[in-house]
Design a protein around this motif. Structure first.
Motif, PDB file in Angstrom:
ATOM      1  N   GLY A  87      47.306 -51.111  52.989  1.00  0.00           N
ATOM      2  CA  GLY A  87      47.729 -50.776  51.617  1.00  0.00           C
ATOM      3  C   GLY A  87      46.549 -50.406  50.736  1.00  0.00           C
ATOM      4  O   GLY A  87      46.667 -49.565  49.852  1.00  0.00           O
ATOM      5  N   SER A  88      45.391 -51.041  50.974  1.00  0.00           N
ATOM      6  CA  SER A  88      44.171 -50.687  50.233  1.00  0.00           C
ATOM      7  C   SER A  88      43.478 -49.567  50.993  1.00  0.00           C
ATOM      8  O   SER A  88      42.645 -49.843  51.841  1.00  0.00           O
ATOM      9  N   VAL A  89      43.801 -48.340  50.682  1.00  0.00           N
ATOM     10  CA  VAL A  89      43.136 -47.265  51.412  1.00  0.00           C
ATOM     11  C   VAL A  89      42.219 -46.493  50.475  1.00  0.00           C
ATOM     12  O   VAL A  89      42.422 -46.439  49.265  1.00  0.00           O
ATOM     13  N   PHE A  90      41.189 -45.933  51.071  1.00  0.00           N
ATOM     14  CA  PHE A  90      40.182 -45.181  50.335  1.00  0.00           C
ATOM     15  C   PHE A  90      40.316 -43.723  50.749  1.00  0.00           C
ATOM     16  O   PHE A  90      40.038 -43.380  51.895  1.00  0.00           O
ATOM     17  N   VAL A  91      40.792 -42.894  49.823  1.00  0.00           N
ATOM     18  CA  VAL A  91      41.124 -41.512  50.161  1.00  0.00           C
ATOM     19  C   VAL A  91      39.973 -40.584  49.757  1.00  0.00           C
ATOM     20  O   VAL A  91      39.348 -40.769  48.710  1.00  0.00           O
ATOM     21  N   GLU A  92      39.735 -39.610  50.616  1.00  0.00           N
ATOM     22  CA  GLU A  92      38.664 -38.641  50.412  1.00  0.00           C
ATOM     23  C   GLU A  92      39.087 -37.576  49.392  1.00  0.00           C
ATOM     24  O   GLU A  92      40.148 -36.973  49.513  1.00  0.00           O
TER      25      GLU A  92
END
Lengths: 372, 75
Positions: free
Chosen positions: A259-264
Motif C-alpha cells: 500500500g505504501s508505494v513509491f511511484v516514479e
C-alpha cells in the motif's frame, strides 16, 4: 491512538513542515501501539532503550526486514489475523510472514488507491496485464507477483493477459486488445522483467503496437535487467518504440509495507506519498545520510496497524535525491533505488552489533545512539 | 435482475444470504477476487462505469445500492 487513519489527504502536496508534523504523530503512535501489543518488539525496544516518542523520522528505530522471517511479529490476537502475506526475499530460503487484520488490509488498499489515482485518475482504463493468467488463478502458487497483480486489478477494466504460461506473447490476445482499444487510453501493468520479455519478443518480430495513449505501470525490481545491462532510460526507450507508450511509471514497494508505494515521476524520481517516507543510512554504521548520498533504504509508513512494520530497514540500496524540490512539482522526499545490498555486506552489518537482548530477535542494523 | 440476485450469482451464494447488512470479507465467498467479478457483473448488468472510489467504497450490499443510485440505477 485512533485505529482509523485519515487517508483522504493530498498525496504529494505537503511540504516537509506540514507533512512531518502529521506523519511523526502517526509513526510515534504506531511505535507505542506495537510496543504495547507485540511482545518481541517491546523487548527489543526496551533492551535498546529506544525512546517511544521521537521528534524526527531519523530517530525512529527501524526493524530489519529479515526479522519477519524468523519471528512471528504481530500486534493483534491470533483470531484477528485476516491474511498472511509471504515473501522470500533474496537472502535466505526462509519466508517473511506479515500478519494483517482487516483494518490494515483495508488501509493498504485505500492508500494504494489514493496514490494511484493521482497518477491514473479515478476512471478505470481497459487493462493489459503483462503476465499469464495462471499467476492469479493458481492458488497454490499465489505469489507476491499474483498478489501484486490482484492489487492492481482495481485500476483497470476488462483485464486481459498478454502472455502464455511459458511467458511467450499471446498474439491473439494482444492483437484483439489493440484492435479493440486502438488510439484509446489504456493501462498496462506488469512486473519489470515480464514487460521486458514482451518488449524483446516484439523487437524480435519487428512488431510495434499503436499504443500512444497508454500508460505503463511496472514494478518488481531491476536486478534481472541490470544483469542484462538494461537501465531505466533504455527500458523506457524500448517501451516507447515497441508498445508506443510514453507514460511509464516504475514503482518501488515491498510486501512488508503493502500500500505504501513509491511511484516514479516524469523525471525518473521515486516519490514518497504523504503517509510514507524514506531515510537513507550508511550501510556499515547506520548513520543518516543526506541528499546525493547512497546507502541502505529505510522505509516509513503510517499504515501498519497489525504488525510492527511502520519503520523498516530494507535490503535495498538507494540514493536520496532531494525533498520538496523535484522539478515535477510534487512535494516530499524523492530518491532512486540502486539494487540490492550484497549479502556479504548485510551479514557484515548484522554481525557488528549483536544486541544483548531478551527475546529471540537476532539482530538489527546498528543505529547510532543519540543523546537525550 | 435484482441486486440481491446479482450478488448471489456473482458470489455463488444462496440469494437469501444476501441482505443489506452483508459486508465485504464477512463471508469467504466475498473476497477481493470475487469483488472484482461482482463489479464487472454490475457494470454489464446495469450499464454503468464504476470508478476506483466506487470499488473501494462498496463495502456492503446497502452501500452498493447507494453507489448505483448515484448512476441512476434503482435496484
Amino acid at each position: 491512538m485512533s485505529m482509523e487513519l485519515e487517508l483522504d489527504l493530498p498525496v504529494y502536496e505537503w511540504a516537509a513542515t506540514e507533512k512531518q508534523l502529521w506523519l511523526m504523530r502517526q509513526l510515534n503512535a504506531l511505535t507505542r501501539l506495537h510496543h504495547e501489543h507485540c511482545l518481541p518488539y517491546q523487548r527489543l525496544l526496551d533492551s535498546q532503550r529506544v525512546a517511544l516518542e521521537v521528534q524526527a523520522r531519523e530517530d525512529l528505530y527501524p526493524l530489519a526486514v529479515r526479522l519477519f522471517k524468523h519471528n512471528r511479529l504481530q500486534s493483534i490476537a491470533d483470531e484477528d489475523v485476516f491474511r498472511v502475506l509471504t515473501s522470500s526475499g533474496t537472502t535466505s530460503q526462509q519466508l517473511s510472514r506479515i500478519y494483517l487484520d482487516k483494518l490494515t488490509a483495508s488501509l493498504q488498499s485505500r492508500a494504494l488507491v489514493r496514490i494511484m489515482q493521482s497518477w491514473l485518475g479515478r476512471e478505470r482504463l481497459p487493462m493489459l496485464i503483462i503476465d499469464h493468467p495462471g499467476v492469479i488463478t493458481d492458488r497454490q502458487q499465489f505469489s507476491a507477483r499474483g498478489a501484486g497483480i490482484q492489487g492492481m486489478l482495481i485500476f483497470g477494466r476488462q483485464p486481459v493477459y498478454a502472455l502464455h504460461e511459458d511467458l511467450s506473447p499471446n498474439w491473439d490476445v494482444l492483437d484483439a486488445f489493440f484492435d479493440k482499444w486502438r488510439g484509446k487510453p489504456v493501462l498496462c501493468f506488469g512486473f519489470t522483467f515480464m514487460v521486458w520479455q514482451l518488449i524483446q519478443a516484439l523487437q524480435l518480430q519487428q512488431k510495434t503496437l499503436p499504443f500512444n495513449e497508454g500508460v505503463l505501470i511496472h514494478s518488481g525490481g531491476w536486478k534481472k535487467l541490470q544483469d542484462l545491462a538494461v537501465d531505466n532510460p533504455t527500458f523506457k526507450n524500448a517501451v516507447a518504440q515497441t508498445l508506443g507508450v510514453h507514460r511509464v511509471h516504475n514503482f518501488y514497494g515491498m510486501v512488508e509495507q503493502v500500500g505504501s508505494v513509491f511511484v516514479e515521476c516524469e523525471q525518473g524520481h521515486l516519490h514518497t506519498p504523504v503517509f510514507a517516507d524514506v531515510v537513507i543510512r550508511d550501510i556499515v554504521n547506520g548513520h543518516v545520510l543526506g541528499v546525493g548520498q547512497t546507502g541502505v533504504i529505510e522505509v516509513l509508513s503510517a499504515l501498519p496497524r497489525s504488525y510492527p512494520g511502520h519503520a523498516l530497514l530494507t535490503e535495498d540500496r538507494g540514493t536520496l535525491l532531494g525533498e520538496d524540490d523535484c522539478p515535477c512539482g510534487r512535494k516530499g522526499r524523492y530518491f532512486s533505488v540502486n539494487g540490492r545490498i550484497p549479502r556479504a555486506e548485510l551479514r557484515g552489518c548484522s554481525d557488528t552489533v549483536e544486541p544483548k537482548m531478551a527475546g529471540h530477535i537476532p539482530s538489527v542494523l546498528p543505529i547510532p545512539q543519540r543523546n537525550g | 435482475m435484482t441486486l440481491e440476485q446479482l450478488f448471489a450469482e456473482s458470489l455463488g451464494v444462496a440469494v437469501d444470504l444476501v441482505h443489506d447488512d452483508l459486508t465485504y470479507q464477512s463471508i469467504p465467498q466475498w473476497d477481493s477476487t470475487a469483488h472484482m467479478l461482482l463489479i464487472a457483473r454490475m457494470e454489464d448488468e446495469f450499464g454503468v462505469m464504476l470508478d476506483t472510489d466506487d470499488i473501494i467504497d462498496m463495502s456492503s450490499v446497502a452501500k452498493a445500492r447507494q453507489i448505483l443510485a448515484k448512476y441512476d440505477v434503482q435496484c
